[in-house]
Motif scaffolding. Structure first.
Motif, PDB file in Angstrom:
ATOM      1  N   LEU A   1     -32.827  13.075 -13.729  1.00 39.06           N
ATOM      2  CA  LEU A   1     -33.841  13.424 -14.728  1.00 39.06           C
ATOM      3  C   LEU A   1     -33.412  14.711 -15.422  1.00 39.06           C
ATOM      4  O   LEU A   1     -32.819  15.597 -14.805  1.00 39.06           O
ATOM      5  N   LEU A   2     -33.726  14.777 -16.705  1.00 37.56           N
ATOM      6  CA  LEU A   2     -33.431  15.984 -17.474  1.00 37.56           C
ATOM      7  C   LEU A   2     -34.698  16.346 -18.228  1.00 37.56           C
ATOM      8  O   LEU A   2     -35.272  15.499 -18.914  1.00 37.56           O
ATOM      9  N   ALA A   3     -35.155  17.577 -18.065  1.00 41.35           N
ATOM     10  CA  ALA A   3     -36.367  17.996 -18.778  1.00 41.35           C
ATOM     11  C   ALA A   3     -35.995  18.978 -19.877  1.00 41.35           C
ATOM     12  O   ALA A   3     -35.136  19.840 -19.684  1.00 41.35           O
ATOM     13  N   THR A   4     -36.628  18.848 -21.028  1.00 42.71           N
ATOM     14  CA  THR A   4     -36.466  19.839 -22.093  1.00 42.71           C
ATOM     15  C   THR A   4     -37.836  20.361 -22.465  1.00 42.71           C
ATOM     16  O   THR A   4     -38.828  19.640 -22.402  1.00 42.71           O
ATOM     17  N   GLY A   5     -37.897  21.628 -22.850  1.00 41.35           N
ATOM     18  CA  GLY A   5     -39.139  22.202 -23.359  1.00 41.35           C
ATOM     19  C   GLY A   5     -38.878  22.631 -24.784  1.00 41.35           C
ATOM     20  O   GLY A   5     -37.735  22.940 -25.129  1.00 41.35           O
ATOM     21  N   ASP A   6     -39.912  22.666 -25.625  1.00 37.05           N
ATOM     22  CA  ASP A   6     -39.658  23.053 -27.008  1.00 37.05           C
ATOM     23  C   ASP A   6     -40.659  24.082 -27.517  1.00 37.05           C
ATOM     24  O   ASP A   6     -41.593  24.487 -26.818  1.00 37.05           O
ATOM     25  N   LYS A   7     -40.418  24.475 -28.763  1.00 36.81           N
ATOM     26  CA  LYS A   7     -41.203  25.521 -29.392  1.00 36.81           C
ATOM     27  C   LYS A   7     -42.660  25.109 -29.546  1.00 36.81           C
ATOM     28  O   LYS A   7     -43.553  25.946 -29.546  1.00 36.81           O
ATOM     29  N   GLY A   8     -42.900  23.805 -29.668  1.00 43.75           N
ATOM     30  CA  GLY A   8     -44.255  23.301 -29.858  1.00 43.75           C
ATOM     31  C   GLY A   8     -45.016  23.118 -28.550  1.00 43.75           C
ATOM     32  O   GLY A   8     -46.082  22.517 -28.533  1.00 43.75           O
TER      33      GLY A   8
ATOM     34  N   ILE B   1     -50.851  33.895 -28.482  1.00 44.64           N
ATOM     35  CA  ILE B   1     -49.934  33.539 -27.404  1.00 44.64           C
ATOM     36  C   ILE B   1     -49.285  32.221 -27.781  1.00 44.64           C
ATOM     37  O   ILE B   1     -49.956  31.195 -27.908  1.00 44.64           O
ATOM     38  N   GLU B   2     -47.978  32.275 -27.994  1.00 43.38           N
ATOM     39  CA  GLU B   2     -47.248  31.089 -28.430  1.00 43.38           C
ATOM     40  C   GLU B   2     -47.250  30.019 -27.355  1.00 43.38           C
ATOM     41  O   GLU B   2     -47.219  30.329 -26.167  1.00 43.38           O
ATOM     42  N   GLU B   3     -47.163  28.768 -27.790  1.00 48.78           N
ATOM     43  CA  GLU B   3     -47.105  27.658 -26.835  1.00 48.78           C
ATOM     44  C   GLU B   3     -45.674  27.369 -26.367  1.00 48.78           C
ATOM     45  O   GLU B   3     -45.458  26.565 -25.480  1.00 48.78           O
ATOM     46  N   LYS B   4     -44.696  28.022 -26.977  1.00 51.53           N
ATOM     47  CA  LYS B   4     -43.276  27.751 -26.677  1.00 51.53           C
ATOM     48  C   LYS B   4     -42.972  27.787 -25.171  1.00 51.53           C
ATOM     49  O   LYS B   4     -43.358  28.716 -24.477  1.00 51.53           O
ATOM     50  N   ILE B   5     -42.257  26.783 -24.690  1.00 47.29           N
ATOM     51  CA  ILE B   5     -41.896  26.718 -23.271  1.00 47.29           C
ATOM     52  C   ILE B   5     -40.669  27.587 -23.034  1.00 47.29           C
ATOM     53  O   ILE B   5     -39.597  27.318 -23.577  1.00 47.29           O
TER      54      ILE B   5
END
Ligand SMILES: *[C@@H]1O[C@H](CO)[C@@H](O)[C@H](O)[C@H]1NC(C)=O
Ligand SMILES: *[C@@H]1O[C@H](CO)[C@@H](O)[C@H](O)[C@H]1NC(C)=O
Ligand SMILES: *[C@@H]1O[C@H](CO)[C@@H](O)[C@H](O)[C@H]1NC(C)=O
Length: 437
Positions: free
Chosen positions: A32-39, A82-86
């Protein structure tokens, strides 16, 4: 395979376009590969099973689950958005059929459970198939509910929220090898949490000076040792790394080891302190070494030698003469991460112009590759790239002045056991794999 040459062998296996990617992380087996983004979204990819009919699907990953992890918030007391960016994602080792991961933005850490469902119950007594309550007077017979197969559904559900423990921005989270605790670090403090307890954390490092005007140093990254659950390290904006042992005291303001390379007075400049700031620190899998990334180089440190790194690799030394313009366009503050391959024999980190670099430690062999849409024809082998640093440009070389500083590779990850790498280039996720004959 000894003497594996990274440059000859990589080809693209997946290209995925999303929002600006802010973190990438394989799970412990790499399936598994997880990515987080700016949104604030988390996208999880799952590796395809290789089959007889699709023998080349070895390194292919498909979207497994997508969910919104964090939402934008407003801190009314401080009048701050507070930004939601991960900022970071960390997997927990799998213990049952479900998967668990931690994700964090600047302030709040969340524990997510990702589970599969391929059956649903039918034939309830007190509600009908759509979930509406039945009127009790209409219930005339007792039914035994049954499980019916349905299309596979992957659900992500928030399990715990670890909030209100950080005044500054969280830059790191790291799961301890006891798998019961984890740490979270912000600019001035590091906290220790128990995964089951959300209303309390322990402050284990606090470098906030009594008078904020005396502030000279901030924490930039922190990580637990892969095997010793009492040991962790944190790096600072002054280019130093402190190793702390939680057995010696509860508040680890006194480090047990202090790693710092003495500065070369001949190369001292206005930018020296900025470029020596460490943007990432990672223990090797075997726990013997750690690697740090600063603006121009990657260094490998032996935990038993504090006064200098055992290896130093130049990532893009040609930028040394460009520091003034990189300061003006703020690029000098970019936070590049770095990673080890599964056997700790090769390291990888990013650069500008969508270039990323690998360094083979035993041979000192380095390679520059490019993550670009143009070179992303299926199964085309990546050509090594070269930046021209002297006067005369050879064919296929690119000059320092034509590098695109808006295209930067900050986040990369290496599969824990195979030559599959994930490279985040702004809003594109590339997966490259080694060509096997
Ligand atoms: C990683 O994900 C794969 C695919 O679901 C799973 O089989 C494996 O157990 C996971 N590994 C760990 C150690 O969590
Ligand atoms: C945290 O929550 C638990 C369970 O609700 C409670 O027993 C405990 O007293 C709380 N601890 C603190 C420090 O608030
Ligand atoms: C990195 O580690 C993996 C797993 O141990 C190994 O198979 C591979 O050959 C290594 N890759 C490089 C480029 O050294």
């Amino acid at each position: 395979r000894a003497g594996f040459v990274a440059s000859d062998c990589w080809f693209i296996s997946v290209l995925f376009t999303a929002d600006i990617i802010s973190t990438v992380e394989f799970n412990y087996t790499g399936d598994l590969l997880a990515t987080g983004d700016k949104g604030g979204r988390v996208v999880i990819f799952q590796r395809e099973q290789e089959t007889k009919s699709r023998p080349l699907s070895r390194g292919e990953y498909n979207v497994y689950s997508t969910f919104q992890s964090h939402e934008p918030e407003f801190d009314y007391l401080k009048s701050l958005e507070i930004e939601e960016k991960i900022n970071k994602i960390r997997w927990l080792p799998q213990q049952n059929a479900a998967h668990f991961l931690l994700s964090t933005n600047d302030k709040t850490i969340k524990l997510w459970k990702i589970s599969e469902r391929d059956k649903r119950a039918e034939g309830y007594n007190l509600k009908d198939e759509d979930g509406r309550l039945r009127e009790p007077c209409r219930v005339t017979e007792l039914r035994v509910p049954t499980l019916k197969p349905m299309d596979l559904m992957v659900e992500a559900s928030p399990r715990r929220t670890f909030a209100n423990a950080h005044t500054y921005h969280i830059n790191s989270i790291s799961v301890n090898s006891d798998y019961a605790t984890y740490l979270s670090a912000d600019d001035l403090r590091i906290n220790l949490w128990h995964l089951e307890v959300t209303n309390r954390s322990f402050n284990i490092v606090d470098i906030k000076p009594a008078n904020m005007e005396e502030l000279t140093e901030v924490i930039t990254a922190a990580e637990f040792h892969p095997h010793h659950c009492n040991v962790f390290v944190y790096s600072s904006s002054k280019g130093t790394i402190r190793l702390c042992d939680m057995r010696s005291s509860a508040l680890c303001d006194q480090h047990s080891k202090f790693f710092e390379e003495p500065e070369d007075p001949s190369s001292r400049s206005f930018f020296s302190e900025i470029i020596s700031s460490i943007s990432d620190v990672k223990f090797s899998h075997n726990g013997r070494y750690m690697m740090t990334r600063d603006y121009l180089s990657v260094k490998v440190w032996d935990l038993n030698m504090e006064n200098r790194p055992v290896e130093t690799y130049q990532v893009h030394e040609y930028l040394r003469s460009k520091l003034c313009s990189l300061y003006e366009n703020d690029c000098i503050f970019d936070k590049f991460e770095c990673c080890w391959n599964g056997s700790d024999s090769t390291i990888m980190t990013g650069s500008y112009n969508n270039f990323f670099r690998t360094f083979e430690r035993s041979t000192q062999r380095d390679t520059t590759l490019e993550a670009s849409r143009e070179s992303s024809k299926p199964r085309a082998i990546l050509k090594p790239r070269k930046v021209c640093t002297s006067g005369k440009r050879k064919k296929d070389e690119i000059t320092v002045d034509s590098l695109d500083f808006n295209k930067k590779i900050l986040h990369t990850a290496w599969h824990p056991a195979e030559n599959i790498i994930a490279v985040a280039a702004t809003n594109n996720l590339y997966l490259f794999q080694e060509k096997v004959n």
